[in-house]
Design a protein around this motif. Structure first.
Motif, PDB file in Angstrom:
ATOM      1  N   GLU A  93     -29.206 -21.370  52.467  1.00 31.85           N
ATOM      2  CA  GLU A  93     -29.686 -22.624  51.884  1.00 31.85           C
ATOM      3  C   GLU A  93     -28.532 -23.587  51.635  1.00 31.85           C
ATOM      4  O   GLU A  93     -28.568 -24.405  50.723  1.00 31.85           O
ATOM      5  CB  GLU A  93     -30.467 -22.362  50.588  1.00 31.85           C
ATOM      6  CG  GLU A  93     -31.706 -21.508  50.810  1.00 31.85           C
ATOM      7  CD  GLU A  93     -32.482 -21.261  49.521  1.00 31.85           C
ATOM      8  OE1 GLU A  93     -31.850 -20.876  48.510  1.00 31.85           O
ATOM      9  OE2 GLU A  93     -33.704 -21.477  49.529  1.00 31.85           O
ATOM     10  N   GLY A  94     -27.488 -23.475  52.460  1.00 34.85           N
ATOM     11  CA  GLY A  94     -26.339 -24.368  52.356  1.00 34.85           C
ATOM     12  C   GLY A  94     -25.395 -24.060  51.216  1.00 34.85           C
ATOM     13  O   GLY A  94     -24.442 -24.826  50.989  1.00 34.85           O
ATOM     14  N   GLY A 150     -15.344 -22.141  58.436  1.00 39.07           N
ATOM     15  CA  GLY A 150     -15.849 -23.400  57.911  1.00 39.07           C
ATOM     16  C   GLY A 150     -16.328 -23.285  56.479  1.00 39.07           C
ATOM     17  O   GLY A 150     -16.006 -24.129  55.626  1.00 39.07           O
ATOM     18  N   MET A 151     -17.110 -22.255  56.191  1.00 46.06           N
ATOM     19  CA  MET A 151     -17.578 -22.070  54.820  1.00 46.06           C
ATOM     20  C   MET A 151     -16.415 -21.734  53.886  1.00 46.06           C
ATOM     21  O   MET A 151     -16.415 -22.131  52.718  1.00 46.06           O
ATOM     22  CB  MET A 151     -18.649 -20.989  54.758  1.00 46.06           C
ATOM     23  CG  MET A 151     -20.011 -21.447  55.210  1.00 46.06           C
ATOM     24  SD  MET A 151     -20.667 -22.844  54.260  1.00 46.06           S
ATOM     25  CE  MET A 151     -22.428 -22.630  54.522  1.00 46.06           C
ATOM     26  N   ALA A 152     -15.416 -21.020  54.390  1.00 49.09           N
ATOM     27  CA  ALA A 152     -14.231 -20.759  53.571  1.00 49.09           C
ATOM     28  C   ALA A 152     -13.510 -22.057  53.244  1.00 49.09           C
ATOM     29  O   ALA A 152     -13.000 -22.246  52.129  1.00 49.09           O
ATOM     30  CB  ALA A 152     -13.291 -19.801  54.302  1.00 49.09           C
ATOM     31  N   ALA A 153     -13.480 -22.995  54.198  1.00 47.38           N
ATOM     32  CA  ALA A 153     -12.857 -24.302  53.947  1.00 47.38           C
ATOM     33  C   ALA A 153     -13.644 -25.091  52.911  1.00 47.38           C
ATOM     34  O   ALA A 153     -13.067 -25.761  52.047  1.00 47.38           O
ATOM     35  CB  ALA A 153     -12.757 -25.089  55.252  1.00 47.38           C
ATOM     36  N   VAL A 154     -14.969 -25.029  52.985  1.00 52.83           N
ATOM     37  CA  VAL A 154     -15.795 -25.718  51.987  1.00 52.83           C
ATOM     38  C   VAL A 154     -15.539 -25.141  50.601  1.00 52.83           C
ATOM     39  O   VAL A 154     -15.396 -25.875  49.613  1.00 52.83           O
ATOM     40  CB  VAL A 154     -17.289 -25.606  52.351  1.00 52.83           C
ATOM     41  CG1 VAL A 154     -18.161 -26.126  51.211  1.00 52.83           C
ATOM     42  CG2 VAL A 154     -17.587 -26.380  53.629  1.00 52.83           C
ATOM     43  N   PHE A 188     -23.832 -32.280  49.355  1.00 52.73           N
ATOM     44  CA  PHE A 188     -24.531 -32.964  48.267  1.00 52.73           C
ATOM     45  C   PHE A 188     -24.907 -31.918  47.230  1.00 52.73           C
ATOM     46  O   PHE A 188     -25.541 -30.914  47.558  1.00 52.73           O
ATOM     47  CB  PHE A 188     -25.778 -33.681  48.795  1.00 52.73           C
ATOM     48  CG  PHE A 188     -26.511 -34.489  47.757  1.00 52.73           C
ATOM     49  CD1 PHE A 188     -25.863 -35.474  47.027  1.00 52.73           C
ATOM     50  CD2 PHE A 188     -27.861 -34.273  47.529  1.00 52.73           C
ATOM     51  CE1 PHE A 188     -26.546 -36.223  46.077  1.00 52.73           C
ATOM     52  CE2 PHE A 188     -28.554 -35.023  46.583  1.00 52.73           C
ATOM     53  CZ  PHE A 188     -27.886 -36.003  45.857  1.00 52.73           C
ATOM     54  N   ARG A 189     -24.446 -32.126  46.002  1.00 52.58           N
ATOM     55  CA  ARG A 189     -24.681 -31.182  44.913  1.00 52.58           C
ATOM     56  C   ARG A 189     -24.183 -29.778  45.274  1.00 52.58           C
ATOM     57  O   ARG A 189     -24.888 -28.786  45.106  1.00 52.58           O
ATOM     58  CB  ARG A 189     -26.162 -31.180  44.516  1.00 52.58           C
ATOM     59  CG  ARG A 189     -26.606 -32.540  43.969  1.00 52.58           C
ATOM     60  CD  ARG A 189     -28.087 -32.632  43.694  1.00 52.58           C
ATOM     61  NE  ARG A 189     -28.424 -33.980  43.210  1.00 52.58           N
ATOM     62  CZ  ARG A 189     -29.664 -34.435  43.060  1.00 52.58           C
ATOM     63  NH1 ARG A 189     -30.690 -33.657  43.362  1.00 52.58           N
ATOM     64  NH2 ARG A 189     -29.873 -35.663  42.610  1.00 52.58           N
ATOM     65  N   GLU A 190     -22.975 -29.753  45.821  1.00 54.40           N
ATOM     66  CA  GLU A 190     -22.278 -28.508  46.184  1.00 54.40           C
ATOM     67  C   GLU A 190     -23.028 -27.712  47.247  1.00 54.40           C
ATOM     68  O   GLU A 190     -22.858 -26.491  47.359  1.00 54.40           O
ATOM     69  CB  GLU A 190     -22.021 -27.647  44.950  1.00 54.40           C
ATOM     70  CG  GLU A 190     -21.148 -28.331  43.903  1.00 54.40           C
ATOM     71  CD  GLU A 190     -20.798 -27.434  42.731  1.00 54.40           C
ATOM     72  OE1 GLU A 190     -20.484 -26.250  42.961  1.00 54.40           O
ATOM     73  OE2 GLU A 190     -20.831 -27.927  41.575  1.00 54.40           O
ATOM     74  N   THR A 191     -23.831 -28.393  48.051  1.00 56.91           N
ATOM     75  CA  THR A 191     -24.630 -27.758  49.094  1.00 56.91           C
ATOM     76  C   THR A 191     -24.338 -28.412  50.435  1.00 56.91           C
ATOM     77  O   THR A 191     -24.291 -29.638  50.534  1.00 56.91           O
ATOM     78  CB  THR A 191     -26.131 -27.891  48.769  1.00 56.91           C
ATOM     79  OG1 THR A 191     -26.389 -27.284  47.501  1.00 56.91           O
ATOM     80  CG2 THR A 191     -26.989 -27.221  49.833  1.00 56.91           C
ATOM     81  N   VAL A 192     -24.130 -27.607  51.471  1.00 52.52           N
ATOM     82  CA  VAL A 192     -23.862 -28.124  52.818  1.00 52.52           C
ATOM     83  C   VAL A 192     -25.182 -28.549  53.460  1.00 52.52           C
ATOM     84  O   VAL A 192     -26.093 -27.737  53.639  1.00 52.52           O
ATOM     85  CB  VAL A 192     -23.174 -27.058  53.690  1.00 52.52           C
ATOM     86  CG1 VAL A 192     -22.980 -27.589  55.120  1.00 52.52           C
ATOM     87  CG2 VAL A 192     -21.830 -26.660  53.101  1.00 52.52           C
TER      88      VAL A 192
END
Length: 274
Positions: free
Chosen positions: A96-97, A132-136, A170-174
């Motif tokens: 869910e991002g 990518g998620m590690a970078a986020v 947006f709101r800590e969600t990808v």
């Protein structure tokens, strides 16, 4: 950042692996770390073993792993790019991002799955995520970025040695993402970022220019075009003047390692509150 047991952290970036050993009761600035060349799973395992040997045989109780995978044969690269975007769509659906949910003990369909299984055989528990998620997660260590994402959408760009990845948060969600190679000229990158934020950039157009692709969607109007932009990574200077040049730790080469540790901390907090 506090850890409660030794954790081996590996960031596999195609040919270069960054490795860090997070130790309890040791300041994170003093955690042992290095880089080594590795172009396949066996080389990563050998490099990690040599690194741990130098640390007086400290045995990690957990391994964190991120990466995109190793180089494909030229004739399989187009197929691999399409498969990667398919994997990303499923990953965004599964999580869910939420970046912290990306840390998982299996990565079905991802190029890291083989390495993940080999690390399990050698060290025990392993949690892995795409780089990518590690970078986020590394970007979300910055309080100003986190807070801004709750008032409007933000763009996080990780400019790595081999690839450039951008994420619309947006709101800590990808909610969307973009991937290309690091040799893409600045003006082309800026043009693509402008269009992907507005949901105008076709996935096929990114692949036609040599990139991996992009994922857009029905971005909420509250995101307001994801205009505030932060650039991280060793090549973040390419966005000088167009983004806030940021670092979530003292060394850009290890940002994604710290990002995974932050994700682990978020999961621990969420499980305690559940």
């Amino acid at each position: 950042m506090d850890v409660f047991f030794p954790i081996l952290v590996l960031d596999v970036d195609v040919d270069i692996t960054s490795v860090l050993l997070a130790l309890p009761a040791v300041d994170e600035r003093d955690w042992p770390r290095t880089e080594f060349t590795a172009s396949n799973e066996e080389a990563v395992l050998a490099g990690a073993s040599a690194f741990l040997e130098a640390q007086q045989r400290v045995k990690p109780e957990l391994v964190l792993l991120c990466g995109m995978g190793f180089h494909r044969e030229p004739e399989r690269r187009a197929e691999g790019r399409t498969a990667r975007m398919d994997w990303w769509r499923e990953e965004l659906r599964r999580t869910e991002g939420k970046p912290e949910r990306s840390l998982n003990d299996v990565l079905p369909g991802h190029q890291l799955q083989v390495l993940l299984e080999l690390l399990k055989e050698g060290y025990g528990p392993v949690l892995a995520a795409d780089s990518g998620m590690a970078a986020v997660l590394a970007a979300l260590r910055l309080e100003a970025l986190r807070e801004r994402s709750w008032s409007e959408g933000v763009t996080v760009v990780y400019a790595g040695e081999t690839h450039t990845q951008a994420f619309m948060l947006f709101r800590e969600t990808v909610l969307g993402l973009y991937e290309h190679h690091a040799d893409l000229p600045r003006e082309a990158l800026l043009s693509d970022l402008k269009e992907v934020r507005l949901n105008w950039l076709p996935d096929e157009q990114v692949r036609a220019s040599g990139g991996h692709g992009c994922i857009c969607g029905d971005f909420p109007p509250e995101a307001e075009g994801f205009r505030p932009t932060w650039a991280f990574g060793p090549k973040r200077e390419i966005l000088a003047g167009a983004a806030r040049l940021a670092a979530s730790c003292g060394d850009a080469r290890f940002e994604r390692c710290f990002g995974m540790l932050y994700g682990l901390e978020l999961r621990r907090i969420q499980e305690a509150e559940a």
